[in-house]
Scaffold this motif. Sequence first.
Motif, PDB file in Angstrom:
ATOM      1  N   THR A  37       0.849  -1.193   0.000  1.00 37.85           N
ATOM      2  CA  THR A  37       0.000   0.000   0.000  1.00 37.85           C
ATOM      3  C   THR A  37       0.883   1.241   0.000  1.00 37.85           C
ATOM      4  OG1 THR A  37      -1.893  -1.045   1.074  1.00 37.85           O
ATOM      5  CG2 THR A  37      -1.618   1.331   1.428  1.00 37.85           C
ATOM      6  N   GLY A  76      -0.720   4.452  -1.025  1.00 34.05           N
ATOM      7  CA  GLY A  76      -1.614   5.599  -1.048  1.00 34.05           C
ATOM      8  C   GLY A  76      -3.004   5.171  -0.630  1.00 34.05           C
ATOM      9  N   GLY A  77      -3.886   6.166  -0.417  1.00 34.65           N
ATOM     10  CA  GLY A  77      -5.245   5.857   0.023  1.00 34.65           C
ATOM     11  C   GLY A  77      -6.249   6.817  -0.591  1.00 34.65           C
ATOM     12  N   PRO A 108     -10.473   2.580   4.452  1.00 38.84           N
ATOM     13  CA  PRO A 108      -9.461   1.627   4.930  1.00 38.84           C
ATOM     14  C   PRO A 108      -9.445   0.350   4.091  1.00 38.84           C
ATOM     15  CG  PRO A 108     -11.374   1.577   6.353  1.00 38.84           C
ATOM     16  CD  PRO A 108     -11.613   2.684   5.369  1.00 38.84           C
ATOM     17  N   ILE A 109      -8.520  -0.505   4.413  1.00 42.40           N
ATOM     18  CA  ILE A 109      -8.352  -1.782   3.731  1.00 42.40           C
ATOM     19  C   ILE A 109      -8.967  -2.863   4.621  1.00 42.40           C
ATOM     20  CG2 ILE A 109      -6.613  -3.442   2.959  1.00 42.40           C
ATOM     21  CD1 ILE A 109      -4.829  -0.658   2.902  1.00 42.40           C
ATOM     22  N   THR A 110      -9.814  -3.686   4.040  1.00 39.71           N
ATOM     23  CA  THR A 110     -10.472  -4.740   4.812  1.00 39.71           C
ATOM     24  C   THR A 110      -9.985  -6.095   4.301  1.00 39.71           C
ATOM     25  OG1 THR A 110     -12.399  -3.330   5.108  1.00 39.71           O
ATOM     26  CG2 THR A 110     -12.699  -5.684   5.510  1.00 39.71           C
ATOM     27  N   VAL A 111      -9.553  -6.930   5.217  1.00 37.67           N
ATOM     28  CA  VAL A 111      -8.943  -8.202   4.840  1.00 37.67           C
ATOM     29  C   VAL A 111      -9.588  -9.322   5.637  1.00 37.67           C
ATOM     30  CG1 VAL A 111      -6.733  -9.319   4.386  1.00 37.67           C
ATOM     31  CG2 VAL A 111      -6.798  -6.864   4.868  1.00 37.67           C
ATOM     32  N   SER A 112      -9.925 -10.416   4.983  1.00 38.69           N
ATOM     33  CA  SER A 112     -10.488 -11.557   5.690  1.00 38.69           C
ATOM     34  C   SER A 112      -9.392 -12.321   6.422  1.00 38.69           C
ATOM     35  CB  SER A 112     -11.174 -12.496   4.697  1.00 38.69           C
ATOM     36  OG  SER A 112     -10.186 -13.129   3.896  1.00 38.69           O
ATOM     37  N   LEU A 133       0.731  -8.154   3.820  1.00 33.44           N
ATOM     38  CA  LEU A 133       0.403  -6.756   3.514  1.00 33.44           C
ATOM     39  C   LEU A 133       1.478  -5.853   4.099  1.00 33.44           C
ATOM     40  CD1 LEU A 133      -2.358  -8.139   2.939  1.00 33.44           C
ATOM     41  CD2 LEU A 133      -3.444  -6.067   3.796  1.00 33.44           C
ATOM     42  N   LYS A 134       1.993  -4.981   3.275  1.00 36.32           N
ATOM     43  CA  LYS A 134       3.050  -4.075   3.690  1.00 36.32           C
ATOM     44  C   LYS A 134       2.772  -2.678   3.147  1.00 36.32           C
ATOM     45  CE  LYS A 134       6.558  -7.696   3.649  1.00 36.32           C
ATOM     46  NZ  LYS A 134       7.900  -8.085   3.214  1.00 36.32           N
ATOM     47  N   GLY A 135       3.616  -1.725   3.523  1.00 34.85           N
ATOM     48  CA  GLY A 135       3.471  -0.366   3.042  1.00 34.85           C
ATOM     49  C   GLY A 135       4.761   0.148   2.431  1.00 34.85           C
TER      50      GLY A 135
END
Lengths: 250, 250
Positions: A161, A163-164, A169-173, A184-186
Motif C-alpha cells: 500500500t 496511497g489511500g 481503509p483496507i479490509t482483509v479476511s 500486507l506491507k506499506g
Amino acid sequence: GDWVIPSPPSSGTWQTFVVKEESVWHKIDKSCPMEYAATITVNPLTALRMLEDFVSLASAGDSLVQNGATSIVGQCVIQLARHRGISTINIIRDRSGSDEARENLKALGADQVFSESQLNVKNVKSLLGELPEPALGFNCVGGNAASLVLKFLREGGTMVTYGGMSKKPITVSTTSFIFKDLELKGFWLQNWLSLGKVKECREMIDYLLGLARDGKLKYETELVPFDEFPVALDKALGKVGRQPKQVITF
Amino acid sequence: GDWVIPSPPSSGTWQTFVVKEESVWHKIDKSCPMEYAATITVNPLTALRMLEDFVSLASAGDSLVQNGATSIVGQCVIQLARHRGISTINIIRDRSGSDEARENLKALGADQVFSESQLNVKNVKSLLGELPEPALGFNCVGGNAASLVLKFLREGGTMVTYGGMSKKPITVSTTSFIFKDLELKGFWLQNWLSLGKVKECREMIDYLLGLARDGKLKYETELVPFDEFPVALDKALGKVGRQPKQVITF
C-alpha cells in the motif's frame, strides 16, 4: 551551465540561487527532457522501488496487479514492468472516459485493464486468461479497490500500500492471511530515501532518465510559466481541466 | 511399552493398533503428563513457532501484544515469552468472569491484561506504563480486537493472524502501512509442518514437553474416558460447562 538535481532528493529546489556542497548534486544529461529531470525522483522512483523491494519477480513470465493504474506511479509501473517482461493487471475507476484511459494504459504496455465494476464477478481469476496469477500487488486506493487487488493475488502473494485515494481503509479476511498466506506491507519513498542510499539513488535516477530519454518511460506533464502558478495550482488540485503533472518553469 | 507420538504430527492416532515405520514416531519421556504429550503438537507448537518465525525479539526487554489471550495458544504465548524475558500485553473479551480470567493470565506471567472496553481510549499506548512498545502482535479474533493489536504495535511492527474467532474481518488504515510501516502476515501450523522440518519438530516437542514436565508450561486439560465421548464433545463445543481441552483416554 550544467543541469543538476539534488540527490538524494531534498526540499528547497524552488530557489533562484542556492549554494550547496557539490556532493549533494547529481548532473543530468541535457538530452533528457527537462520536465522528466524535474519529476523523476517522485513518482517514477516510487514505482521502481516498489518493483524491486518486495517480491523477487522472475525477469519474465511473472505478473503483478495494481489499482489506481492511471496515476503516474501506475503508468510508470506498467512501463517498468513491461520493460522486464512482467505482465500487469490494472484496475481503474468507473467513470466517464474510462474507455480512453484503458486505451492509454494499453498503449503504455498494460496487459489487462479492468474497471472496478467489471470485477464484480464471483471469481476474478477467471478473467486472467493466459496471464499467471500475480505474486505482487500495489494499492493506492483502499476500500473495494484494495480488496480487488487481494482477490487477484496468488497464494503467498504480497500487497504493498502506497496511497489511500478513496480515503477508505483496507479490509482483509482472516482466511486471506491463514489459508492464502498473503502479506500486507506499506511503502513510503521518504522512508526509503532516509536510509542513506546515495549511490543507489543516483543509479536509479540515471536508469529512469535514460528510459525517459529513449521514449521507454512516458507520462504526461505540462510545463507552466511561473506567472501562471495560480492556474497550475488549480489544475493540480483538479479544480480546472484534466490533471497532468504541473511543472513550473522560471 | 514406550510412549510415542507421531512426529511430524499426522492424523490417524485415534486407533487401538497401528503399525508404521519407526521413523515417524517420536519417543516421549513418561515423566511428562500424558495429556500434555497428547496435545503438545497443537496449540503449544503454534505458540512457539509464532514467537520464532516473524520478528527477532531481543531475548529480554522486548514485548508483544495479543488478543484472544485466554485461548490455550494465548496462554502458551504468555508462558513461552515470559521464559525468554519478553513482556506480554494481553487483550481479553468483556464478559462475566473476566476478572478471574485476568488473574489466571497474570498467574501465568502476563504483564498486562486489558479487556477490550478498557482500551476504548484515545491513546492505548499511554496504558503501557514501563513496558516497551510491542514489535510483534498476534491476532486470533479479528474485528475490533485486531484493530487494538495494531494500535499497540510500534512503528515497523508485525501482526500475525492465526485465527478469526469473531468471524469479522481485519480493517487497516492506509496510514498504518505507509507512515507506521506495519506488516500483516498469517500463520497456519499445517503449512509449517508441510515444510518437512522433521528434526526441528522433534526438538520443539522435547523442548515444550520439558517445560510442561517442569511446570513451566501449563494449560488446563480434562481427561475423559472414551465412554464419555458425547459429553466431551459437548464440552469441547461449548454446549456444556467451561471449555478446557478435552483429552480422550482409552
